[in-house]
Design a protein around this motif. Structure first.
Motif, short mmCIF file in Angstrom:
data_model
loop_
_atom_site.label_atom_id
_atom_site.label_comp_id
_atom_site.label_asym_id
_atom_site.label_seq_id
_atom_site.Cartn_x
_atom_site.Cartn_y
_atom_site.Cartn_z
N ASP A 1 -5.75 -11.55 -1.82
CA ASP A 1 -5.96 -10.24 -2.55
C ASP A 1 -4.64 -9.50 -2.04
O ASP A 1 -4.03 -8.92 -2.86
N ALA A 2 -4.08 -9.68 -0.85
CA ALA A 2 -2.79 -9.27 -0.53
C ALA A 2 -1.78 -9.65 -1.46
O ALA A 2 -1.20 -8.69 -1.80
N GLU B 1 3.17 -4.43 -6.80
CA GLU B 1 4.09 -3.45 -6.36
C GLU B 1 5.55 -3.83 -6.60
O GLU B 1 6.54 -3.44 -5.97
N GLY B 2 5.44 -5.25 -7.30
CA GLY B 2 7.00 -5.89 -7.56
C GLY B 2 7.28 -6.60 -6.55
O GLY B 2 8.67 -7.11 -6.38
N ILE B 3 6.40 -6.93 -5.46
CA ILE B 3 6.98 -7.76 -4.47
C ILE B 3 6.46 -9.21 -4.66
O ILE B 3 5.22 -9.62 -4.69
N LYS C 1 0.05 -0.12 1.90
CA LYS C 1 -0.83 0.33 0.83
C LYS C 1 -1.86 -0.51 0.73
O LYS C 1 -3.02 -0.11 0.57
N THR C 2 -1.75 -1.94 0.94
CA THR C 2 -2.87 -2.90 0.81
C THR C 2 -3.88 -2.58 2.11
O THR C 2 -5.08 -2.45 1.96
N HIS D 1 -8.92 -0.48 4.05
CA HIS D 1 -9.65 0.24 5.46
C HIS D 1 -9.67 1.55 5.33
O HIS D 1 -10.12 2.11 6.28
N GLY D 2 -9.11 2.20 4.24
CA GLY D 2 -9.29 3.51 3.98
C GLY D 2 -8.33 4.50 4.71
O GLY D 2 -7.53 3.82 5.86
#
Ligand SMILES: *Cc1c(COP(=O)(O)O)cnc(C)c1O
Length: 414
Positions: free
Chosen positions: A353-354, A361-363, A407-408, A413-414
């Protein structure tokens, strides 16, 4: 936000990689996946294109000037590999398709003759599948046993275990120079010396796949019997790699693949083979790729290996510092001597997922088991996300990675 000054013209280097300025999902691309495969700089691509357009025919075939010239270019590339590894002779450099094929060649051509039932093969706990599975196939066929050289939680080999695990039945020490997951640079010279002090007859088979993008191995100084690597991990093309082997060992080995190019004469009654290195090079090789690998070595040499290493180390330190500061992120592999590879896990987030979020994100990173499932088990993780840095990366890439990881974590985790 920091910027590091590279000890070479970074801007000019980056211009050799058009991919780095091509938007990806509408965003700037950050290529942090050189451990999976390096990007090829323009001079390498152009050298191969030049060969394909103006120099191509088969090698080692006949007296045509074109074939002789193609052969010369191909053999010059072999000499570049010899110099790179500091091998004593060109006879010790065998072209292969890559690390995997090189290690299979050793396991099959050397192992089938020399490993017998009851013998032992010692492999480190951080091996890539390429330095595990060929030995398992051999062990199964011969009735030999695989033993595992353990590592610490930080990802360093337990040197004190060597004396205990090497016995008079140990025929092979299989060891990666640099871990593709942990980034650990193993003290190969010391490990070989310790193992051989206990049993001078074992052969040390070193997987150099992740070492060659970052450093210049000296096979003689290391005391390696065999050393394998792939072109595509060091700014060269796929489909080409090399195996270094000590001449006496290679001389004594039977061929592995049979066919054209490796024979002296063929008759129904008896076939004789040519000497090294051709004995192990049956069939038409990937000629353009070999020349491309030579060009990649030229490129790295022109940049300067020490400069590449120093800059990558600075990037590694910067990335380690920034990533470690993120709550919920844990780095897997914290040995003091590391190459520019960082594996990590995020609390409550599966690495896949990460990986997908980072991708958007382009990474570009790799998420998964990195062809090292036994190591994942040892480190008690199902998988990791791995960022790997090359000489063309910048602190901007690191900052983008950190932002995307933040961001992930927020998403989960909010
Ligand atoms: C990539 C890699 C290999 C396999 O290389 P191929 O080019 O796929 O043959 C082996 N060992 C390590 C440590 C690697 O990173």
């Amino acid at each position: 936000m920091t910027t590091l000054t590279a000890p070479f013209d970074l801007q000019k280097v980056r211009e050799d990689f058009p991919l780095l300025t091509t938007p990806f999902h509408g965003k700037p691309l950050h290529y942090l996946d050189s451990a999976v495969s390096g990007q090829m700089p323009k001079p390498v691509v152009e050298r191969m294109a030049h060969y394909a357009q103006f120099e191509h025919t088969n090698v080692h075939r006949g007296v045509s000037t074109l074939s002789q010239e193609a052969t010369d270019r191909y053999e010059e590339a072999r000499e570049k590999v010899r110099r790179f590894l500091n091998a004593g002779s060109l006879k010790e450099i065998i072209w292969t398709r890559g690390t995997t094929e090189s290690l299979n060649l050793v396991a099959q051509a050397w192992g089938r003759v020399n490993v017998l039932g009851g013998d032992e093969i010692l492999l480190s706990a951080m091996e890539h599948h390429a330095n595990i599975v060929p030995w398992q196939l051999l062990a199964q066929e011969k009735g030999a046993t695989i033993k595992v050289l353990p590592i610490t939680d930080q990802g360093e080999i337990l040197l004190d275990a060597i004396e205990e695990l090497v016995t008079e039945r140990t025929k092979v020490l299989g060891l990666t120079h640099v871990s593709n997951v942990l980034g650990t640079v193993n003290p190969v010279k010391d490990i070989i010396a310790r193992a051989k002090a206990k049993n001078p007859n074992l052969v040390a088979v070193i997987d150099g796949a992740q070492a060659v993008p970052h450093l210049r191995p000296d096979v003689q100084d290391l005391g390696a019997d065999f050393y394998a690597f792939s072109g595509h991990k060091l700014s060269g093309p796929t489909g080409i790699g090399a195996l270094y082997g000590k001449q006496a060992l290679l001389e004594a080995m039977p061929p592995w693949h049979g066919g054209g190019n490796m024979i002296l004469s063929v008759a129904w009654e008896k076939t004789t083979f040519i000497g090294l290195p051709g004995k192990f090079e049956a069939g038409t090789p990937p000629i353009a790729a070999a020349i491309g690998l030579g060009a990649a070595l030229d490129y790295m040499e022109a940049l300067g290996w020490e400069k590449v290493q120093a800059y990558e180390h600075a990037l590694l330190e910067y990335a380690t510092e920034r990533l470690s500061a993120l709550p919920g992120l844990r780095i897997i592999g914290t040995a003091p001597g590391k190459a520019s590879v960082i594996s990590f896990v995020l609390e409550g987030v599966h690495p896949h997922d990460a990986g997908s979020i980072l991708d958007h994100e382009g990474i570009v990173v790799r998420a998964g088991h990195h062809c090292a499932q036994p190591l994942m088990k040892r480190m008690n993780v199902p998988a990791t996300t791995r960022a790997s840095f090359a000489y063309f990366n910048t602190t901007d890439d690191v900052d983008a990675l950190v932002d995307a990881v933040k961001k992930t974590l927020e998403i989960f985790h909010g």
